[in-house]
Design a protein around this motif. Structure first.
Motif, PDB file in Angstrom:
ATOM      1  N   ASP A 292      39.652  29.941  41.528  1.00 42.43           N
ATOM      2  CA  ASP A 292      41.032  29.452  41.425  1.00 42.43           C
ATOM      3  C   ASP A 292      41.371  29.025  39.999  1.00 42.43           C
ATOM      4  O   ASP A 292      42.507  29.173  39.548  1.00 42.43           O
ATOM      5  CB  ASP A 292      41.245  28.253  42.356  1.00 42.43           C
ATOM      6  CG  ASP A 292      41.132  28.624  43.825  1.00 42.43           C
ATOM      7  OD1 ASP A 292      40.826  29.802  44.110  1.00 42.43           O
ATOM      8  OD2 ASP A 292      41.346  27.750  44.674  1.00 42.43           O
TER       9      ASP A 292
ATOM     10  N   ALA B 151      41.596  40.140  49.544  1.00 43.36           N
ATOM     11  CA  ALA B 151      42.166  38.952  50.200  1.00 43.36           C
ATOM     12  C   ALA B 151      41.740  37.676  49.484  1.00 43.36           C
ATOM     13  O   ALA B 151      42.563  36.771  49.263  1.00 43.36           O
ATOM     14  CB  ALA B 151      41.736  38.914  51.665  1.00 43.36           C
ATOM     15  N   GLU B 152      40.464  37.579  49.119  1.00 43.76           N
ATOM     16  CA  GLU B 152      39.986  36.396  48.405  1.00 43.76           C
ATOM     17  C   GLU B 152      40.649  36.276  47.029  1.00 43.76           C
ATOM     18  O   GLU B 152      40.994  35.169  46.595  1.00 43.76           O
ATOM     19  CB  GLU B 152      38.466  36.467  48.229  1.00 43.76           C
ATOM     20  CG  GLU B 152      37.694  36.299  49.522  1.00 43.76           C
ATOM     21  CD  GLU B 152      36.220  36.619  49.367  1.00 43.76           C
ATOM     22  OE1 GLU B 152      35.407  36.071  50.139  1.00 43.76           O
ATOM     23  OE2 GLU B 152      35.861  37.437  48.487  1.00 43.76           O
TER      24      GLU B 152
ATOM     25  N   THR C 118      44.226  35.013  47.442  1.00 45.29           N
ATOM     26  CA  THR C 118      44.205  33.577  47.746  1.00 45.29           C
ATOM     27  C   THR C 118      43.972  32.761  46.481  1.00 45.29           C
ATOM     28  O   THR C 118      44.644  31.749  46.233  1.00 45.29           O
ATOM     29  CB  THR C 118      43.116  33.267  48.777  1.00 45.29           C
ATOM     30  OG1 THR C 118      43.412  33.943  50.009  1.00 45.29           O
ATOM     31  CG2 THR C 118      43.015  31.766  49.052  1.00 45.29           C
ATOM     32  N   SER C 119      43.025  33.211  45.650  1.00 46.79           N
ATOM     33  CA  SER C 119      42.746  32.506  44.393  1.00 46.79           C
ATOM     34  C   SER C 119      43.918  32.601  43.429  1.00 46.79           C
ATOM     35  O   SER C 119      44.208  31.648  42.686  1.00 46.79           O
ATOM     36  CB  SER C 119      41.479  33.079  43.747  1.00 46.79           C
ATOM     37  OG  SER C 119      40.332  32.764  44.515  1.00 46.79           O
TER      38      SER C 119
END
Length: 218
Positions: free
Chosen positions: A15, A205-206, A209-210
């Motif tokens: 993130d 997807a990850e 999200t990040s």
């Protein structure tokens, strides 16, 4: 003693890397003449479209690369050798123009049409940093990380990521948004890139999200 400013900039989580103030999206060689050369090309394209939409929504800088070959008459030894290997030719006089600059096959697939404020980087080497303005453009914008996706992982994305590490970037590879000629070649590239721990390898997807979490920290 490690300088305080370096410690404050050192990211610990994806993130923190996926912040549009420091991170770009790099879409590698998603061209008309390339995408359908790999079995998973259409699935990769779908995942790249998801990443592109997320990057646009969150305000990430976006770069596309396009590969081309010099005309055989103008190509040097390395370029001729590569063309002979790709075309399975033993006689350089029998080479045909391939991914010629400006040709239909050279263009990005229409599903990924760049916006006016997005950048296209044309290249003749496998690393997107070799002989292009990409490094200067990223540095000038204070970008030290990038998300990379596209085709082909074992041919050009892996060299680009390795080159980026030598330039002290912090790359993030969206594994299911990268295509390869075979499943085994893809697995091998992902395994070798993950060995040192310097390359973050995430799913689409990850990554999205990040990106959302990183954008909220601006």
């Amino acid at each position: 003693m490690i300088p305080a400013h370096a410690l404050s900039l050192l990211p610990a989580q994806p993130d923190e890397l996926c912040n549009p103030a420091r991170c770009a999206l790099l879409i590698y060689d998603m061209q008309v003449g390339i995408v359908d050369q790999v079995p998973e090309g259409r699935q990769v394209l779908e995942n790249v479209q998801h990443l592109l939409a997320a990057a646009r929504d969150q305000g990430f800088p976006i770069f596309f690369t396009r590969h081309f070959f010099l005309p055989p008459r103008m190509a040097g030894i390395g370029q001729l050798r590569r063309s002979m290997i790709w075309q399975r030719q033993h006689d350089p006089s029998q080479l045909k123009p391939m991914l010629a600059h400006g040709s239909a096959e050279f263009q990005l697939v229409p599903e990924l049409e760049p916006h006016a404020d997005e950048v296209i980087v044309d290249k003749i080497a496998m690393s997107a940093f070799e002989g292009t303005f990409l490094n200067v453009a990223l540095r000038d914008a204070h970008i030290d990380s990038f998300i990379i996706a596209g085709i082909a992982l074992e041919v050009g994305i892996e060299p680009t990521v390795r080159h980026a590490l030598d330039l002290n970037y912090m790359p993030i590879l969206a594994s299911d948004a990268c295509g390869a000629r075979t499943t085994e070649l893809k697995r091998r590239s992902l395994d070798t890139l993950s060995q040192t721990g310097e390359v973050r390898i995430l799913s689409t997807a990850e990554t999205i999200t990040s990106m959302a979490a990183g954008a909220s920290e601006r």
